[in-house]
Design a protein around this motif. Structure first.
Motif, PDB file in Angstrom:
ATOM      1  N   GLU A  80      64.571 -52.366 100.651  1.00  0.00           N
ATOM      2  CA  GLU A  80      64.318 -50.926 100.589  1.00  0.00           C
ATOM      3  C   GLU A  80      65.322 -50.185  99.715  1.00  0.00           C
ATOM      4  OE1 GLU A  80      62.888 -47.139 100.959  1.00  0.00           O
ATOM      5  OE2 GLU A  80      61.895 -49.053 101.372  1.00  0.00           O
TER       6      GLU A  80
ATOM      7  N   SER B  10      50.837 -50.895 100.384  1.00  0.00           N
ATOM      8  CA  SER B  10      51.721 -50.943 101.543  1.00  0.00           C
ATOM      9  C   SER B  10      53.149 -50.757 101.051  1.00  0.00           C
ATOM     10  CB  SER B  10      51.589 -52.281 102.280  1.00  0.00           C
ATOM     11  OG  SER B  10      51.919 -53.354 101.416  1.00  0.00           O
ATOM     12  N   ASP B  11      54.055 -50.443 101.985  1.00  0.00           N
ATOM     13  CA  ASP B  11      55.460 -50.318 101.600  1.00  0.00           C
ATOM     14  C   ASP B  11      55.976 -51.622 101.009  1.00  0.00           C
ATOM     15  OD1 ASP B  11      55.532 -47.735 102.736  1.00  0.00           O
ATOM     16  OD2 ASP B  11      56.236 -48.481 104.668  1.00  0.00           O
TER      17      ASP B  11
ATOM     18  N   ALA C   6      58.852 -43.738  93.562  1.00  0.00           N
ATOM     19  CA  ALA C   6      57.730 -44.583  93.987  1.00  0.00           C
ATOM     20  C   ALA C   6      56.750 -44.734  92.828  1.00  0.00           C
ATOM     21  CB  ALA C   6      57.011 -43.996  95.196  1.00  0.00           C
TER      22      ALA C   6
ATOM     23  N   ASN D  78      59.240 -54.836  97.517  1.00  0.00           N
ATOM     24  CA  ASN D  78      59.034 -53.413  97.739  1.00  0.00           C
ATOM     25  C   ASN D  78      58.030 -52.908  96.703  1.00  0.00           C
ATOM     26  OD1 ASN D  78      59.299 -50.544  97.599  1.00  0.00           O
ATOM     27  ND2 ASN D  78      61.314 -50.665  98.531  1.00  0.00           N
TER      28      ASN D  78
ATOM     29  N   PHE E  80      57.183 -49.994  95.884  1.00  0.00           N
ATOM     30  CA  PHE E  80      57.489 -48.721  95.231  1.00  0.00           C
ATOM     31  C   PHE E  80      58.482 -48.859  94.094  1.00  0.00           C
ATOM     32  CE2 PHE E  80      56.563 -47.310  99.721  1.00  0.00           C
ATOM     33  CZ  PHE E  80      55.240 -46.997  99.449  1.00  0.00           C
TER      34      PHE E  80
ATOM     35  N   SER F 266      54.263 -52.030 106.751  1.00  0.00           N
ATOM     36  CA  SER F 266      54.871 -50.712 106.802  1.00  0.00           C
ATOM     37  C   SER F 266      56.317 -50.954 107.213  1.00  0.00           C
ATOM     38  CB  SER F 266      54.156 -49.825 107.822  1.00  0.00           C
ATOM     39  OG  SER F 266      54.796 -48.569 107.934  1.00  0.00           O
TER      40      SER F 266
ATOM     41  N   ASN G 205      61.301 -47.405 105.847  1.00  0.00           N
ATOM     42  CA  ASN G 205      60.614 -46.943 104.644  1.00  0.00           C
ATOM     43  C   ASN G 205      61.073 -45.559 104.192  1.00  0.00           C
ATOM     44  OD1 ASN G 205      59.270 -45.334 106.532  1.00  0.00           O
ATOM     45  ND2 ASN G 205      57.388 -46.519 106.468  1.00  0.00           N
ATOM     46  N   ARG G 206      60.765 -45.244 102.938  1.00  0.00           N
ATOM     47  CA  ARG G 206      61.169 -43.994 102.301  1.00  0.00           C
ATOM     48  C   ARG G 206      60.093 -42.927 102.468  1.00  0.00           C
ATOM     49  NH1 ARG G 206      62.117 -46.015  96.545  1.00  0.00           N
ATOM     50  NH2 ARG G 206      62.901 -47.713  97.854  1.00  0.00           N
TER      51      ARG G 206
ATOM     52  N   LEU H  85      57.368 -40.421 101.097  1.00  0.00           N
ATOM     53  CA  LEU H  85      56.499 -40.466  99.926  1.00  0.00           C
ATOM     54  C   LEU H  85      55.992 -39.082  99.588  1.00  0.00           C
ATOM     55  CD1 LEU H  85      54.281 -43.577 100.788  1.00  0.00           C
ATOM     56  CD2 LEU H  85      56.196 -43.492  99.174  1.00  0.00           C
TER      57      LEU H  85
ATOM     58  N   GLN I 286      58.633 -40.488 106.345  1.00  0.00           N
ATOM     59  CA  GLN I 286      59.541 -41.607 106.539  1.00  0.00           C
ATOM     60  C   GLN I 286      59.532 -42.039 108.002  1.00  0.00           C
ATOM     61  OE1 GLN I 286      63.608 -40.556 105.618  1.00  0.00           O
ATOM     62  NE2 GLN I 286      64.133 -42.657 105.044  1.00  0.00           N
TER      63      GLN I 286
END
Length: 345
Positions: free
Chosen positions: A78, A154-155, A227, A282, A284, A309, A313-314, A316, A329
């Motif tokens: 991440e 997906s993340d 992202a 990742n 993104f 997920s 996660n960040r 978006l 998040q």
């Protein structure tokens, strides 16, 4: 557009290929005998719980030393390089059902699995079914044709290699931030277009609607979190829908530049991917692709795939809502909305 969107982004995930090759100790880890013993004990505990889904809580797959390593891997994916390769899971030690449980148990420390199609599968089989990618009923997971660079919905995407092909099938990765930075330096005019919406078609495995589509920029930078969403095939497919605005020459030029940079050997890296390895990416900050391959009677490429997920996660951009459902998040998001009430095992 804010000025900082056309400047280069400083990030550990903005690597070039040689930098990645020089840092293998950072993004690769071979499981030890001690780790394997922990996995064996965790598997026995999990089976005693009689799980009815691959959406497993990490408490049901209890690990000690390896848990800390997996949590560090989640942090690297991440907030670090954006990729990792967990290596050497001993395949011969487990039957096929137990391998899926081991996979799901390890991945539970990275994130929560999300459905990969409207049928709701959480673990998907990846292998050649004889279909060509030009067949609109095919997916990249079911064809041996080369896959262009792309992201998944997906993340995080993970792949567990059970068997290699006889020839070909090399995995390749590239930093999306490095691509962004190269465009910022050489063609800031095109970078501005990539921060504006492109249209993506929805296809048969994600919807029953005809001519369904959604807008989403290639690049976004929301609350300081970068992202990318890039899948050229779906963008091109949207152009066959009458109600979708046609891309301008400049928009196509911008996509061609992304594609060209993704395949630049100074940026993209080949990832050695062997049976027993779990690749974690990742979506993104990285793009991934695969070379075409051929199977033989004795060697048929077989991978398992999970979309996650991520626990860490960040946030978006709201632009992701049509695709991910949720953009906040720390929430479960992404995957494909299921068309049945219960997610299938």
């Amino acid at each position: 557009m804010r000025q900082n969107q056309i400047e280069t982004i400083q990030s550990p995930a903005a690597w070039h290929s040689q930098q990645l090759y020089d840092a293998t100790d950072r993004w690769q880890y071979y499981v030890t005998q001690s780790d394997i013993e922990e996995i064996d004990n965790a598997l026995a505990h999990l089976k005693s719980c009689h799980p009815d889904s691959y959406r497993i809580h990490k408490h049901d797959f209890p690990l000690s030393r390896l848990a800390t390593k997996l949590e560090n891997i989640a942090e690297e994916v991440e907030n670090g390089l954006g990729i990792f390769l967990l290596r050497g899971v001993p395949l011969s030690r487990y039957n096929q059902d137990d391998l899926k449980l081991v996979y799901a148990g390890l991945i539970a420390y990275i994130g929560v699995p999300v459905p990969q199609s409207k049928a709701g599968e959480l673990i998907g089989d990846v292998g050649d079914t004889g279909k060509k990618l030009t067949d609109k009923t095919a997916r990249g997971t079911t064809s041996r044709d080369p896959l262009p660079f792309h992201t998944d919905r997906s993340d995080v995407v993970t792949l567990f290699c059970l068997q290699q092909s006889a020839t070909g099938g090399a995995s390749r990765v590239v930093s999306a931030i490095a691509i962004h930075n190269e465009i910022a330096k050489s063609r800031p005019d095109l970078l501005q277009l990539l921060y504006q919406p492109y249209y993506y078609a929805r296809v048969h495995w994600e919807t029953d609607k005809k001519d369904d589509y959604y807008p989403l920029p290639i690049f976004s930078n929301y609350h300081g979190c970068f992202a990318i969403r890039y899948l050229r095939y779906f963008i091109n497919l949207s152009q066959e829908i009458d109600s979708v605005p046609k891309m301008s020459h400049e928009q196509i030029e911008a996509l061609n530049l992304v594609e060209r940079l993704a395949n630049d050997p100074n940026l993209c890296a080949d990832m050695d991917f062997e049976p027993g390895d779990i690749q974690i990416l990742n979506n993104f900050v990285s793009l991934h692709s695969r070379a075409g391959y051929e199977n033989s009677e004795k060697k048929r490429r077989h991978l398992l795939r999970m979309w996650l997920s991520a626990h860490n996660n960040r946030p978006l951009s709201p632009d992701f809502k049509p695709l991910f459902g949720e953009t906040k998040q720390g929430v479960i998001r992404g995957g494909v909305p299921v068309s049945i009430k219960k997610i299938e095992k």
